[in-house]
Design a protein around this motif. Structure first.
Motif, short mmCIF file in Angstrom:
data_model
loop_
_atom_site.label_atom_id
_atom_site.label_comp_id
_atom_site.label_asym_id
_atom_site.label_seq_id
_atom_site.Cartn_x
_atom_site.Cartn_y
_atom_site.Cartn_z
N VAL A 12 0.83 -1.20 0.00
CA VAL A 12 0.00 0.00 0.00
C VAL A 12 0.87 1.26 0.00
O VAL A 12 0.63 2.22 -0.75
N GLY A 13 1.91 1.26 0.83
CA GLY A 13 2.79 2.42 0.86
C GLY A 13 3.48 2.67 -0.47
O GLY A 13 3.61 3.83 -0.92
N SER A 14 3.91 1.59 -1.11
CA SER A 14 4.55 1.74 -2.42
C SER A 14 3.56 2.25 -3.46
O SER A 14 3.91 3.05 -4.33
N GLU A 15 2.32 1.79 -3.38
CA GLU A 15 1.33 2.25 -4.35
C GLU A 15 1.04 3.74 -4.17
O GLU A 15 0.90 4.48 -5.15
N ILE A 16 0.96 4.17 -2.91
CA ILE A 16 0.72 5.61 -2.66
C ILE A 16 1.90 6.43 -3.20
O ILE A 16 1.72 7.48 -3.83
N PHE A 17 3.11 5.95 -2.94
CA PHE A 17 4.29 6.66 -3.43
C PHE A 17 4.31 6.71 -4.96
O PHE A 17 4.62 7.75 -5.55
N ALA A 18 3.96 5.60 -5.60
CA ALA A 18 3.94 5.57 -7.06
C ALA A 18 2.89 6.54 -7.61
O ALA A 18 3.14 7.23 -8.61
N LEU A 19 1.74 6.63 -6.98
CA LEU A 19 0.71 7.57 -7.43
C LEU A 19 1.17 9.01 -7.28
O LEU A 19 0.92 9.85 -8.16
N VAL A 20 1.83 9.32 -6.17
CA VAL A 20 2.34 10.69 -5.97
C VAL A 20 3.38 11.04 -7.04
O VAL A 20 3.38 12.14 -7.60
N VAL A 21 4.25 10.08 -7.34
CA VAL A 21 5.27 10.34 -8.37
C VAL A 21 4.62 10.51 -9.74
O VAL A 21 5.04 11.37 -10.53
N LEU A 22 3.59 9.73 -10.03
CA LEU A 22 2.91 9.87 -11.31
C LEU A 22 2.23 11.23 -11.42
O LEU A 22 2.21 11.85 -12.50
N LEU A 23 1.67 11.72 -10.32
CA LEU A 23 1.09 13.06 -10.33
C LEU A 23 2.16 14.12 -10.58
O LEU A 23 1.93 15.10 -11.30
N ALA A 24 3.32 13.93 -9.96
CA ALA A 24 4.42 14.87 -10.20
C ALA A 24 4.88 14.84 -11.65
O ALA A 24 5.16 15.88 -12.26
N ILE A 25 4.94 13.64 -12.23
CA ILE A 25 5.31 13.52 -13.64
C ILE A 25 4.27 14.20 -14.52
O ILE A 25 4.61 14.87 -15.52
N SER A 26 2.99 14.08 -14.17
CA SER A 26 1.94 14.75 -14.94
C SER A 26 2.11 16.26 -14.88
O SER A 26 1.94 16.96 -15.90
N ALA A 27 2.44 16.79 -13.70
CA ALA A 27 2.65 18.23 -13.59
C ALA A 27 3.83 18.70 -14.42
O ALA A 27 3.77 19.74 -15.09
N VAL A 28 4.91 17.93 -14.42
CA VAL A 28 6.08 18.29 -15.24
C VAL A 28 5.74 18.26 -16.72
O VAL A 28 6.15 19.14 -17.49
N ALA A 29 4.97 17.24 -17.15
CA ALA A 29 4.58 17.16 -18.56
C ALA A 29 3.71 18.35 -18.96
O ALA A 29 3.87 18.91 -20.06
N LEU A 30 2.81 18.77 -18.08
CA LEU A 30 1.99 19.94 -18.38
C LEU A 30 2.83 21.21 -18.46
O LEU A 30 2.59 22.08 -19.30
N LEU A 31 3.81 21.35 -17.58
CA LEU A 31 4.68 22.53 -17.64
C LEU A 31 5.49 22.56 -18.93
O LEU A 31 5.72 23.63 -19.51
N ILE A 32 5.94 21.39 -19.39
CA ILE A 32 6.67 21.34 -20.67
C ILE A 32 5.75 21.75 -21.81
O ILE A 32 6.15 22.53 -22.71
N LEU A 33 4.51 21.25 -21.80
CA LEU A 33 3.56 21.65 -22.84
C LEU A 33 3.28 23.14 -22.78
O LEU A 33 3.19 23.81 -23.83
N ARG A 34 3.14 23.67 -21.59
CA ARG A 34 2.86 25.10 -21.45
C ARG A 34 4.05 25.95 -21.92
O ARG A 34 3.87 27.07 -22.39
N TYR A 35 5.26 25.44 -21.79
CA TYR A 35 6.44 26.19 -22.21
C TYR A 35 6.49 26.31 -23.73
O TYR A 35 6.90 27.35 -24.27
N TYR A 36 6.09 25.26 -24.44
CA TYR A 36 6.21 25.26 -25.89
C TYR A 36 4.90 25.53 -26.61
O TYR A 36 4.93 25.84 -27.82
N ARG A 447 9.48 28.44 -28.12
CA ARG A 447 8.77 28.76 -26.88
C ARG A 447 7.44 29.44 -27.18
O ARG A 447 7.39 30.46 -27.87
N ARG A 448 6.36 28.84 -26.70
CA ARG A 448 5.00 29.35 -26.80
C ARG A 448 4.47 29.43 -28.22
O ARG A 448 3.37 29.95 -28.44
N ASN A 449 5.22 28.94 -29.21
CA ASN A 449 4.76 29.07 -30.59
C ASN A 449 5.27 27.91 -31.45
O ASN A 449 5.63 28.11 -32.61
N THR A 450 5.29 26.72 -30.90
CA THR A 450 5.74 25.56 -31.68
C THR A 450 4.66 25.16 -32.67
O THR A 450 3.46 25.12 -32.33
#
Length: 720
Positions: A12-36, A447-450
């Motif tokens: 259970v602890g590993s699953e919670i940690f994996a979900l938190v990391v996946l949410l962090a990865i989603s945020a990073v992917a959105l920031l990359i999309l927002r940058y370009y 940046r912002r216009n790909t």
């Protein structure tokens, strides 16, 4: 009452940690999309697949360490780190792999051509996309059929042949591309960091790149102006076949944003009777679609090079300011641009601490990080070479597996973190090389216009490289990876035939080819030998980054940056007239790549006291990018400057020139011609006895000014 129950551990602890990391990865992917990309105006059919094309490969960086820790057999379960049940891992791998496979080979290519199509209706866009991908799919399916025949002959069964062939061929093609790009990046990243630690060398590299980028920006702007003239002429046609596409033409006019103050460009097209027709006699739907496609590509190309040019100017200003701060021990970058990021707009450092940071701390940090990454690159290359022959000598293997029980190993939390870092560096090396490779159609991330087609293409490359790099990393760990779910899902299908097994072990040794080519400058030597327009400007090929051939030297780039920062670049003045004259003489309808004159980069400087500059701030509030103005002025006065940049013959020639320029003209040479009479039509004296009119001692001009021939006065006015 005594209860003896054996409770199995719960992840259970590993699953919670994996979900938190996946949410962090989603945020990073959105920031990359927002940058370009602008998220609000970008359509959903682009954002959703591109997001998953970034999110799924990033999740593999999490899945591989979890799979390694979950599959290792050990009595101490707490030493596993983050682990999951085998069934959950298998479902995760199936979803991740097949979604990535679908995005790479089907969804992203079709959507890329759909967004690049010039048609208006969605149905026509889809059909055009399928026609464009027909050749691509013919090659893919043809290779798959040949592979299927080979597997049937080699394996002898049909139960797993089709799936294994598809997965093995996709892996092999991705591995070929990943090995080449990763080999280039493993050398380019550390070398760029170490070279960038030298502030003066970094400025020299920026100046060397300036002529090439400026010339490409000029070409992109002229190409866009050519297409805008075609649209302008098309909008003036009334009746005939153009009337069938009137709404389409109006959309193109809105897309070009042609100013009303420029009627001369279209008038040149109409006024030149001898010029060939720019437009075809009959306007068809295919012609309109191709014109729309070319116009959209030209706008994005112009945006790309304009963005690169402004970024180069900002880097030149900052680097020159850092270099000049060595004398005053204070560093001030001036007011931030409105388009600057958060960290550039908000700073809490004093000028002295900023000087210490950028002049002393950052160079040492770049050198240290470059040395560490160079050592990491050597470890990756060594592990690639020995994994098939002597897997026990793999350095990555011992850095990830810390708990050994005989021949088996246990991957703990520290090993999982190190494995994730190794994978991140391998992916960064491959993906960085993609942005440096000159690809077809001039795709680039802006940046912002790909451009939409560029976003789809880069996302497909990220998805294509993720699976081969992940599995290739697991092969560094020896026999441990054979116990993983990933090997059971993909690895045994790759090793199904002897060809796939030997390819997986021997082909990665070819990583030495791109490494040697990058390390010893093979790319630059090949370009010089075959004459491919050599421009050796720190492109990661190992050549001297401070020399440029064909597009201008660093001195030319230095003067060009200086003129641009002060708003005195005279190249832009004749650009529109040149484009109009070129179209009237050659005809743009024959292609946008018509012959054009090379932009002149060496333009005499002009003084200007305007308050603005291309970067949006006053030149007086920022440090100057270079001292070329002082150098040019000193050279015109005969003062010798920058002796380190001159060889013996240049210095000797400059000394001779200075000596001759400072000599006074002899009196006998000044008197030559005083006794020669000039005729009356040249403004000679009416008196026969007079030789010539007296010389004006104030300005040194003769009263018989040539402007008198055109009815002008002696004060300099000319009557037209």
């Amino acid at each position: 009452m005594e209860l003896s129950t054996s409770m199995s551990p719960s992840p259970v602890g590993s699953e919670i940690f994996a979900l938190v990391v996946l949410l962090a990865i989603s945020a990073v992917a959105l920031l990359i999309l927002r940058y370009y990309l602008p998220l609000r105006t970008t359509p959903a059919f682009l954002l959703v697949p591109v997001f998953f094309a970034l999110w799924l490969p990033a999740s593999m960086v999490l899945l591989v360490p979890i799979d390694l820790a979950s599959s290792a057999v050990a009595e101490d379960i707490d030493a596993r780190g983050i682990w999951l049940e085998p069934r959950a891992l298998r479902v995760s791998w199936r979803i991740t792999y097949w979604l990535t496979f679908s995005l790479t080979w089907f969804i992203l290519p079709i959507l890329a051509e759909y967004s690049d199509s010039g048609y208006r209706e969605p149905k026509d866009k889809v059909l055009d996309s399928l026609r464009s991908n027909a050749q691509y799919y013919a090659i893919v399916f043809g290779s798959g059929f040949v592979g299927l025949v080979y597997v049937l002959i080699s394996y002898g069964h049909f139960s797993e042949s089709l799936k294994s062939t598809v997965m093995a061929l996709a892996y092999c093609w991705g591995l070929v591309l990943a090995i080449y790009l990763m080999g280039h990046g493993l050398v380019a990243i550390p070398r760029r960091l170490i070279r960038g630690a030298n502030v003066s060398g970094r400025l020299r590299a920026i100046q060397s790149n300036a002529p090439k980028i400026y010339e490409r920006m000029e070409d992109a702007e002229m190409n866009l102006e050519d297409l805008e003239m075609i649209v302008s002429e098309l909008s003036r046609r009334k009746g005939g076949s153009v009337s069938l596409f009137q709404d389409w033409v109006e959309e193109l006019v809105d897309l070009t944003n042609l100013p009303e103050a420029q009627p001369s460009r279209a008038s040149v097209l109409r006024g030149s009777g001898d010029a060939p027709s720019v437009l075809p006699t009959v306007i068809t739907e295919k012609y309109m679609a191709e014109l729309t496609r070319r116009l959209v590509r030209a706008k994005h190309a112009r945006s790309r090079y304009v963005s690169e040019w402004h970024r180069l100017l900002r880097d030149a200003v900052k680097t020159q300011a850092i270099l000049d701060s060595a004398a005053s021990k204070k560093l001030d970058f001036g007011s931030a641009s409105p388009h600057s990021g958060f960290w550039e707009k908000h700073t809490y450092l004093t000028p002295y601490t900023r000087y210490v940071l950028h002049y002393h701390v950052v160079p040492y940090f770049r050198n240290t990080l470059g040395a560490v990454l160079a050592l990491a690159s050597a470890c990756i290359v060594w592990s690639e070479m020995v994994k098939g022959v002597l897997p026990s000598f793999s350095i990555i293997r011992y850095s990830v597996v810390h708990h050994w029980e005989g021949d088996n190993g246990q991957v703990g939390l520290a090993g999982q973190a190190i494995a994730a870092l190794w994978m991140l560096y391998m992916c960064a090396a491959a993906l960085t090389s993609i942005t440096e490779v000159k690809v077809w159609r001039g795709r680039a991330l802006v940046r912002r216009n790909t451009a939409h087609e560029s976003a789809f293409w880069y996302a497909s490359q990220v998805a294509r490289l993720s699976v081969p790099l992940s599995y290739n990393f697991m092969t560094f760990l020896g026999g441990i990876y054979r116990n993983t779910v990933f090997y059971d899902f993909l690895g045994q299908l790759i090793n199904l035939t002897p060809l796939g097994k030997w390819f997986d072990y021997l082909f990665p040794a070819f990583i030495l080819l791109p490494i040697c080519a990058t390390l010893f400058g093979l790319y630059g030597k090949v370009k010089r030998i075959f004459g491919f327009g050599v421009d050796v400007i720190d492109d990661g090929d190992g050549d001297d980054p401070y020399s440029a051939y064909g597009t201008g030297s660093w001195r030319e780039g230095r003067d060009l940056i200086e003129r641009e920062l002060h708003g005195t670049s005279a190249v832009v003045r004749g650009r529109r007239a040149e484009a109009a004259a070129r179209i009237s003489g050659t005809g743009v309808g024959q292609g946008a790549g018509a012959a054009r004159a090379t932009p002149v980069l060496s333009v005499p400087r002009a003084q200007r006291t305007g308050p603005t500059s291309p970067l949006g701030t006053s030149p007086n509030t920022r440090p100057q990018a270079n001292t070329s103005a002082r150098r040019v002025g000193a050279a015109s006065r005969g003062i010798e400057t920058d002796p380190d940049d001159e060889n013996f013959f240049e210095a000797l020639g400059h000394r001779f020139k200075n000596t001759i320029d400072t000599m006074d003209t002899p009196k006998w040479l000044q008197d030559i011609g005083q006794g020669i009479k000039k005729p009356k039509w040249m403004g000679g004296d009416d008196d026969e006895g007079s030789g010539s009119r007296p010389r004006d001692n104030n300005n040194g001009n003769n009263n018989s000014d040539v402007r008198r021939w055109f009815g002008g006065s002696g004060e300099g006015r000319v009557r037209l």
